[in-house]
Design a protein around this motif. Structure first.
Motif, PDB file in Angstrom:
ATOM      1  N   PHE A  54      63.575  40.684  63.708  1.00 29.81           N
ATOM      2  CA  PHE A  54      64.427  39.835  64.542  1.00 29.81           C
ATOM      3  C   PHE A  54      64.319  40.234  66.004  1.00 29.81           C
ATOM      4  N   ASN A  56      67.221  40.448  68.814  1.00 25.92           N
ATOM      5  CA  ASN A  56      68.679  40.402  68.923  1.00 25.92           C
ATOM      6  C   ASN A  56      69.135  40.742  70.330  1.00 25.92           C
ATOM      7  N   ARG A 121      76.190  47.589  61.930  1.00 25.50           N
ATOM      8  CA  ARG A 121      74.917  46.956  62.250  1.00 25.50           C
ATOM      9  C   ARG A 121      74.381  47.471  63.582  1.00 25.50           C
ATOM     10  N   PHE A 123      71.744  46.464  64.987  1.00 31.64           N
ATOM     11  CA  PHE A 123      71.219  45.357  65.807  1.00 31.64           C
ATOM     12  C   PHE A 123      72.315  44.687  66.629  1.00 31.64           C
TER      13      PHE A 123
HETATM   14  N1  LIG Z   1      67.794  42.800  62.201  1.00 29.47           N
HETATM   15  C1  LIG Z   1      68.615  41.797  61.859  1.00 29.47           C
HETATM   16  N2  LIG Z   1      68.921  41.614  60.562  1.00 29.47           N
HETATM   17  C2  LIG Z   1      69.760  40.602  60.225  1.00 29.47           C
HETATM   18  C3  LIG Z   1      70.295  39.748  61.215  1.00 29.47           C
HETATM   19  C4  LIG Z   1      69.931  39.962  62.564  1.00 29.47           C
HETATM   20  O1  LIG Z   1      70.367  39.228  63.490  1.00 29.47           O
HETATM   21  N3  LIG Z   1      69.099  40.999  62.845  1.00 29.47           N
HETATM   22  N4  LIG Z   1      71.146  38.758  60.854  1.00 29.47           N
HETATM   23  C5  LIG Z   1      71.524  38.606  59.601  1.00 29.47           C
HETATM   24  C6  LIG Z   1      72.510  37.578  59.247  1.00 29.47           C
HETATM   25  O2  LIG Z   1      73.569  37.557  60.085  1.00 29.47           O
HETATM   26  C7  LIG Z   1      70.985  39.420  58.510  1.00 29.47           C
HETATM   27  N5  LIG Z   1      70.090  40.434  58.936  1.00 29.47           N
END
Ligand SMILES: Nc1nc2c(c(=O)[nH]1)N=C(CO)CN2
Ligand SMILES: Nc1ncnc2c1ncn2[C@@H]1O[C@H](COP(=O)(O)OP(=O)(O)OP(=O)(O)O)[C@@H](O)[C@H]1O
Length: 172
Positions: A54, A56, A121, A123
């Motif tokens: 991704f 982000n 998270r 990210f």
């Molecule tokens: N690296 C990354 N992984 C994800 C992302 C994302 O934005 N970046 N969004 C998701 C669903 O919200 C699930 N997984």
């Protein structure tokens, strides 16, 4: 006036173009101002692993709209960019999530704020802490600096961004 932080993610098609287009639409929205934009990070997929990496980033917005209205705006941007809901946590051309809205704690059927998975998270936390280094998670009462520790794996700086205007209009 309300202050919110939004997370943007994309792993399909022209990923940088998707971010640019989503931010162009946001910056065009009345009564909403994008105050800050983080750098863009390339991040390993979380949740559903069999998909591409991704891009982000996180933006800080000031808006007159309520949290529900902001969610509508985010969903409208996703629809305009042609997002198709398919696999949970699977590939998407654009995803916009509301991370924080003032210091509010909201739990309705369609909206949970702070975003229920933000604290685990990388990210989200890495770009968020970049633009809000003194931020605190309003429910966990822990600093973002503390939460981001041990969440940096799989997160690479992809492009430094000077300002949202420059990114949107000049391709940075
Ligand atoms: N690296 C990354 N992984 C994800 C992302 C994302 O934005 N970046 N969004 C998701 C669903 O919200 C699930 N997984
Ligand atoms: N803070 C929030 N920001 C955005 N959507 C939210 C939030 N809280 C709840 N939702 C709800 O989540 C629904 C599904 O969102 P979406 O399909 O983008 O989830 P996802 O991005 O696949 O997964 P995740 O929520 O883990 O990021 C939205 O329709 C919205 O009603």
């Amino acid at each position: 006036m309300n202050t919110a932080f939004l997370s943007l993610g994309t792993n399909m098609g022209d990923r940088e173009g998707n971010l640019r287009e989503a931010l162009r639409l946001l910056t065009k929205t009345d009564h909403l101002h994008v105050k800050k934009m983080s750098s863009i990070y390339e991040t390993a997929p979380v949740g559903y692993l069999d998909q591409g990496s991704f891009l982000n980033c996180v933006v800080q917005v000031e808006c007159e709209q309520s949290a529900d209205e902001l969610l509508e705006i985010c969903m409208q941007v996703e629809q305009t960019l042609g997002r198709v809901r398919d696999i949970r946590w699977g590939p998407r051309c654009i995803d916009l999530d509301i991370l924080l809205f003032n210091h509010d704690n909201i739990e309705s059927e369609k909206l949970i704020i702070p975003h229920p998975r933000m604290h685990e998270r990388g990210f989200v936390l890495v770009p968020l802490v970049e633009i809000d280094p003194q931020g605190v998670h309003p429910v966990l009462q822990r600093s973002l600096q503390d939460l981001v520790k041990q969440q940096r794996e799989g997160i690479q700086l992809w492009k430094q961004v000077e300002s949202v205007e420059e990114f949107v209009h000049f391709g940075n």
